[in-house]
Design an enzyme around this catalytic site. Structure first.
Site, PDB file in Angstrom:
ATOM      1  N   ASP A 153       0.879  -1.176   0.105  1.00 10.18           N
ATOM      2  CA  ASP A 153      -0.029  -0.070   0.042  1.00 10.18           C
ATOM      3  C   ASP A 153       1.033   1.407   0.208  1.00 10.18           C
ATOM      4  O   ASP A 153       1.804   1.139   0.710  1.00 10.18           O
ATOM      5  CB  ASP A 153      -1.024  -0.238   1.226  1.00 10.18           C
ATOM      6  CG  ASP A 153      -1.745   0.996   1.153  1.00 10.18           C
ATOM      7  OD1 ASP A 153      -2.475   1.149  -0.071  1.00 10.18           O
ATOM      8  OD2 ASP A 153      -2.319   1.666   2.204  1.00 10.18           O
TER       9      ASP A 153
ATOM     10  N   TYR B 262       1.092   5.931  -0.428  1.00  4.45           N
ATOM     11  CA  TYR B 262       0.705   6.913   0.322  1.00  4.45           C
ATOM     12  C   TYR B 262       0.915   8.076  -0.883  1.00  4.45           C
ATOM     13  O   TYR B 262       2.013   9.118  -0.508  1.00  4.45           O
ATOM     14  CB  TYR B 262       1.423   7.027   1.583  1.00  4.45           C
ATOM     15  CG  TYR B 262       1.154   7.957   2.679  1.00  4.45           C
ATOM     16  CD1 TYR B 262      -0.176   8.127   3.216  1.00  4.45           C
ATOM     17  CD2 TYR B 262       2.268   8.927   2.947  1.00  4.45           C
ATOM     18  CE1 TYR B 262      -0.333   9.163   4.282  1.00  4.45           C
ATOM     19  CE2 TYR B 262       1.907   9.726   3.870  1.00  4.45           C
ATOM     20  CZ  TYR B 262       0.551   9.883   4.555  1.00  4.45           C
ATOM     21  OH  TYR B 262       0.550  10.945   5.565  1.00  4.45           O
TER      22      TYR B 262
ATOM     23  N   HIS C 138      -4.123  14.129   0.635  1.00  3.89           N
ATOM     24  CA  HIS C 138      -4.169  13.340   1.820  1.00  3.89           C
ATOM     25  C   HIS C 138      -3.030  13.397   2.740  1.00  3.89           C
ATOM     26  O   HIS C 138      -3.127  13.591   3.797  1.00  3.89           O
ATOM     27  CB  HIS C 138      -4.294  11.948   1.174  1.00  3.89           C
ATOM     28  CG  HIS C 138      -4.401  10.792   2.227  1.00  3.89           C
ATOM     29  ND1 HIS C 138      -5.343  10.798   3.026  1.00  3.89           N
ATOM     30  CD2 HIS C 138      -3.468  10.039   2.769  1.00  3.89           C
ATOM     31  CE1 HIS C 138      -4.999   9.735   4.263  1.00  3.89           C
ATOM     32  NE2 HIS C 138      -3.914   9.429   3.894  1.00  3.89           N
TER      33      HIS C 138
ATOM     34  N   GLU D 204     -10.407   4.098   3.493  1.00  4.63           N
ATOM     35  CA  GLU D 204      -9.606   4.839   2.657  1.00  4.63           C
ATOM     36  C   GLU D 204     -10.037   4.582   1.162  1.00  4.63           C
ATOM     37  O   GLU D 204     -10.062   3.436   0.724  1.00  4.63           O
ATOM     38  CB  GLU D 204      -8.184   4.615   2.777  1.00  4.63           C
ATOM     39  CG  GLU D 204      -7.495   5.297   4.104  1.00  4.63           C
ATOM     40  CD  GLU D 204      -6.121   5.043   4.520  1.00  4.63           C
ATOM     41  OE1 GLU D 204      -5.363   4.431   3.617  1.00  4.63           O
ATOM     42  OE2 GLU D 204      -5.386   5.857   5.298  1.00  4.63           O
TER      43      GLU D 204
ATOM     44  N   GLU E  22      -9.105   4.353  -2.454  1.00  4.63           N
ATOM     45  CA  GLU E  22      -8.077   3.943  -3.278  1.00  4.63           C
ATOM     46  C   GLU E  22      -8.479   3.460  -4.570  1.00  4.63           C
ATOM     47  O   GLU E  22      -9.369   2.758  -4.668  1.00  4.63           O
ATOM     48  CB  GLU E  22      -6.895   3.133  -2.466  1.00  4.63           C
ATOM     49  CG  GLU E  22      -6.572   4.001  -1.228  1.00  4.63           C
ATOM     50  CD  GLU E  22      -5.094   3.008  -0.555  1.00  4.63           C
ATOM     51  OE1 GLU E  22      -4.554   2.447  -1.056  1.00  4.63           O
ATOM     52  OE2 GLU E  22      -5.240   3.295   0.655  1.00  4.63           O
TER      53      GLU E  22
ATOM     54  N   ASP F 111      -8.987   0.513   1.821  1.00  6.01           N
ATOM     55  CA  ASP F 111      -8.008   0.151   2.862  1.00  6.01           C
ATOM     56  C   ASP F 111      -8.425   0.605   4.234  1.00  6.01           C
ATOM     57  O   ASP F 111      -8.198   1.586   4.852  1.00  6.01           O
ATOM     58  CB  ASP F 111      -6.523   1.025   2.369  1.00  6.01           C
ATOM     59  CG  ASP F 111      -5.521   0.773   3.549  1.00  6.01           C
ATOM     60  OD1 ASP F 111      -5.442  -0.198   4.140  1.00  6.01           O
ATOM     61  OD2 ASP F 111      -4.541   1.703   3.670  1.00  6.01           O
TER      62      ASP F 111
ATOM     63  N   ARG G 149      -7.544   4.218  13.176  1.00  6.40           N
ATOM     64  CA  ARG G 149      -6.918   5.443  13.254  1.00  6.40           C
ATOM     65  C   ARG G 149      -6.260   5.390  14.601  1.00  6.40           C
ATOM     66  O   ARG G 149      -5.059   5.926  14.849  1.00  6.40           O
ATOM     67  CB  ARG G 149      -7.598   6.590  13.067  1.00  6.40           C
ATOM     68  CG  ARG G 149      -8.250   6.765  11.819  1.00  6.40           C
ATOM     69  CD  ARG G 149      -7.219   6.832  10.842  1.00  6.40           C
ATOM     70  NE  ARG G 149      -7.679   7.010   9.302  1.00  6.40           N
ATOM     71  CZ  ARG G 149      -6.897   6.842   8.272  1.00  6.40           C
ATOM     72  NH1 ARG G 149      -5.768   6.408   8.253  1.00  6.40           N
ATOM     73  NH2 ARG G 149      -7.647   6.802   6.982  1.00  6.40           N
TER      74      ARG G 149
ATOM     75  N   GLN H 131      -3.305   2.903  14.868  1.00  8.88           N
ATOM     76  CA  GLN H 131      -2.427   3.383  14.004  1.00  8.88           C
ATOM     77  C   GLN H 131      -1.514   4.716  14.692  1.00  8.88           C
ATOM     78  O   GLN H 131      -0.379   4.672  14.588  1.00  8.88           O
ATOM     79  CB  GLN H 131      -2.939   3.898  12.598  1.00  8.88           C
ATOM     80  CG  GLN H 131      -2.035   4.614  11.533  1.00  8.88           C
ATOM     81  CD  GLN H 131      -2.670   5.050  10.419  1.00  8.88           C
ATOM     82  OE1 GLN H 131      -3.700   4.844  10.187  1.00  8.88           O
ATOM     83  NE2 GLN H 131      -1.993   5.563   9.252  1.00  8.88           N
TER      84      GLN H 131
ATOM     85  N   TYR I  94       2.488   3.559  14.839  1.00 13.83           N
ATOM     86  CA  TYR I  94       3.258   3.788  13.612  1.00 13.83           C
ATOM     87  C   TYR I  94       4.458   4.331  13.450  1.00 13.83           C
ATOM     88  O   TYR I  94       5.428   4.155  12.627  1.00 13.83           O
ATOM     89  CB  TYR I  94       2.218   4.816  12.760  1.00 13.83           C
ATOM     90  CG  TYR I  94       2.548   6.164  12.691  1.00 13.83           C
ATOM     91  CD1 TYR I  94       3.133   6.981  11.572  1.00 13.83           C
ATOM     92  CD2 TYR I  94       2.250   6.739  14.054  1.00 13.83           C
ATOM     93  CE1 TYR I  94       3.461   8.254  11.710  1.00 13.83           C
ATOM     94  CE2 TYR I  94       2.122   8.192  14.196  1.00 13.83           C
ATOM     95  CZ  TYR I  94       2.959   8.861  12.801  1.00 13.83           C
ATOM     96  OH  TYR I  94       3.037  10.226  13.011  1.00 13.83           O
TER      97      TYR I  94
ATOM     98  N   LYS J   4      -3.799  -1.678   9.724  1.00 15.67           N
ATOM     99  CA  LYS J   4      -4.162  -1.689   8.511  1.00 15.67           C
ATOM    100  C   LYS J   4      -4.272  -3.185   7.930  1.00 15.67           C
ATOM    101  O   LYS J   4      -4.360  -3.617   6.963  1.00 15.67           O
ATOM    102  CB  LYS J   4      -3.043  -1.236   7.479  1.00 15.67           C
ATOM    103  CG  LYS J   4      -2.747   0.390   7.688  1.00 15.67           C
ATOM    104  CD  LYS J   4      -3.819   1.298   7.219  1.00 15.67           C
ATOM    105  CE  LYS J   4      -3.259   2.581   6.970  1.00 15.67           C
ATOM    106  NZ  LYS J   4      -3.978   3.382   6.464  1.00 15.67           N
TER     107      LYS J   4
ATOM    108  N   THR K 179      -8.891  -5.343   3.718  1.00 20.36           N
ATOM    109  CA  THR K 179      -8.697  -4.560   2.471  1.00 20.36           C
ATOM    110  C   THR K 179      -9.618  -4.918   1.702  1.00 20.36           C
ATOM    111  O   THR K 179      -9.532  -5.961   1.262  1.00 20.36           O
ATOM    112  CB  THR K 179      -7.370  -4.577   2.133  1.00 20.36           C
ATOM    113  OG1 THR K 179      -6.234  -3.847   2.783  1.00 20.36           O
ATOM    114  CG2 THR K 179      -7.312  -3.502   0.644  1.00 20.36           C
TER     115      THR K 179
ATOM    116  N   GLU L  48     -10.170  12.647   7.399  1.00 23.93           N
ATOM    117  CA  GLU L  48      -9.863  13.769   6.755  1.00 23.93           C
ATOM    118  C   GLU L  48     -11.173  14.838   6.950  1.00 23.93           C
ATOM    119  O   GLU L  48     -11.232  15.763   7.154  1.00 23.93           O
ATOM    120  CB  GLU L  48      -9.347  13.825   5.271  1.00 23.93           C
ATOM    121  CG  GLU L  48      -7.954  13.520   5.340  1.00 23.93           C
ATOM    122  CD  GLU L  48      -7.767  12.899   4.005  1.00 23.93           C
ATOM    123  OE1 GLU L  48      -7.258  13.723   3.086  1.00 23.93           O
ATOM    124  OE2 GLU L  48      -7.698  11.835   3.579  1.00 23.93           O
TER     125      GLU L  48
HETATM  126 MN    MN Z   1      -3.922   3.523   2.468  1.00 20.50          MN
END
Ligand code: MN
Length: 419
Positions: A126, A128, A133, A199, A201, A231, A235, A238, A242, A251, A255, A361
């Site tokens: 994955d 970024y 974003h 997410e 994507e 995805d 949060r 994460q 992270y 994550k 998915t 977001e």
């Molecule tokens: Mn992602």
């Protein structure tokens, strides 16, 4: 390119995701029997497993590639075979085809089947690569001054995900447990995720293997097609886990991908350039031509038993790096790529608020809850919520669509007695 007309009448509607211009590849089952390879046309599916057996259409004469419930064996044949098969499909299904009577018995109504995973995912990476974003998330976590990490404009940043967690649209997703630590707490707790998110994507499917470095141009030719990809992201897990190695359990729950692989060939008419660069990329990452696609994307959120609200509308063309650039970068260390590798693009957000591709977001970290139809608000996903991604490249009077990429979030499992 105008609409290509088919004798399958529903394929000529301006509203279908699957006109003759598209011909996406999937795997379906009826009554829980073993999966069969199929090609979507209007509201029907051409059962190519049966059509190959009957020698109505075959990628390779006297060889079967559709006797397995995935498109990997077909992908292994390579770009010349992909093009020849697509040409043959187009001829068989075109209006006025002399072969209509031979093909028609192999059509199955989409309403009568269940879709399965279209490919066996070899490995999943994955990225970024959405600038809006990355800027939004960076602003929330590190402040506007340091929103983009210093490497971001030079490297398509990514991490290795889990192929085992990739599921097809329609699969329920269970809210994960994890280590959570509130910013002002002294110690973490082990509890169900409270900030579960989606997410938006695109997923690129690698259709040819590599051994050693490949150029961006070669990487573009290795990409077989694209799917929508959600995805799912925890949060709160994460935020605590992270640093310094990136997301791990945040994550790894699931998915979700859309069930139809829309081929690079079908999207060819919709190629666009990546955005203007602030800094020149290193030569190995420069694109020799347009390798992004103009694909309109949207996300719906529907509470359990409630109506759906469209919460995001954006476009794949917002990405800073193309999948070809990501794939070329992936091979730069010598990392071998395999048929069936899946590359997540990274979250696709546009520059304005209604174009944001995640609830993190949209609700700005939970500070600005989002108002949905029916007087409901959301900062993050609640149990019973269904998230649905949709996407289509829009031609003159037709659309090359992906079908829905949908998943419903179920409550976390009961606490085990050892936890
Ligand atoms: Mn992602």
């Amino acid at each position: 390119m105008p609409l290509m007309r088919s004798w399958v009448e529903s394929a000529n509607s301006p509203d279908t995701d699957f006109p003759l211009n598209n011909l996406p590849y999937g795997v379906f089952t009826r009554d829980g029997a073993e999966g069969r390879c199929g090609v979507a046309i209007g509201d029907m599916i051409l059962d190519v497993t049966a059509a190959e057996e009957a020698e109505v259409i075959y990628p390779v004469r006297h060889t079967t590639v559709f006797d397995v419930p995935h498109w990997n064996a077909f992908m292994e044949l390579g770009p010349d075979a992909w093009a020849a098969f697509r040409d043959r499909l187009t001829a068989l299904l075109a209006e006025g085809s002399p072969d209509r009577a031979a093909v028609e018995p192999f059509l199955v109504p989409q309403a009568e089947v269940q879709m399965l995973m279209p490919l066996a995912v070899a490995e999943y990476t994955d990225f970024y690569a959405g600038r809006h974003h990355a800027t939004n998330v960076g602003t929330m976590f590190r402040g506007a001054e340091n929103a983009l990490p210093p490497n971001w404009l030079h490297i398509p940043i990514g991490y290795n995900g889990r192929a085992s967690s990739v599921v097809v649209s329609g699969t329920d997703v269970q809210r994960p447990w994890g280590q959570l630590k509130a910013p002002d707490a002294d110690a973490p707790v082990f509890a169900p995720c409270k900030r579960f998110d989606f997410e938006l994507e695109m997923g690129a499917i690698v259709g040819q293997p590599s051994d050693g470095m490949v150029s961006v141009a070669e990487a573009d030719r290795m990409i077989f097609g694209y799917v929508l990809l959600n995805d799912w992201s925890a949060r709160d897990i994460q935020a605590w886990e992270y640093q310094p190695l990136g997301p791990f359990q945040a994550k790894a729950t699931a998915t979700t991908i859309s069930p139809w692989i829309v081929t690079a060939a079908a999207l060819n008419a919709f190629r666009v350039d990546t955005p203007e660069r602030d800094v020149q990329l290193l030569p190995y990452l420069r694109q020799p031509g347009p390798m992004l696609y103009d694909i309109a994307l949207e996300v719906d959120l529907a509470p359990e038993g409630g109506t759906a609200t469209t919460i995001t509308r954006t476009n794949y063309a917002e990405m800073y790096y193309s999948s070809a650039q990501q794939l070329a970068h992936h091979t730069s260390s010598g990392c071998p790529m395999n048929v069936g590798d899946l590359l997540g693009s990274g979250t696709i957000s546009g520059s304005t608020k209604p174009e944001r591709g995640s609830l993190l977001e949209l609700s700005w970290g939970g500070k600005e809850p989002l108002a949905l139809d029916g007087g409901v608000t959301r900062s993050f996903i609640e149990d019973g919520d269904t998230i649905t991604l949709r996407g289509a490249a829009k031609g003159d009077g037709y659309r090359v669509g992906f079908g829905a990429c949908s998943g419903t979030v179920r409550p976390a499992q009961q606490k085990p007695d050892w936890a």
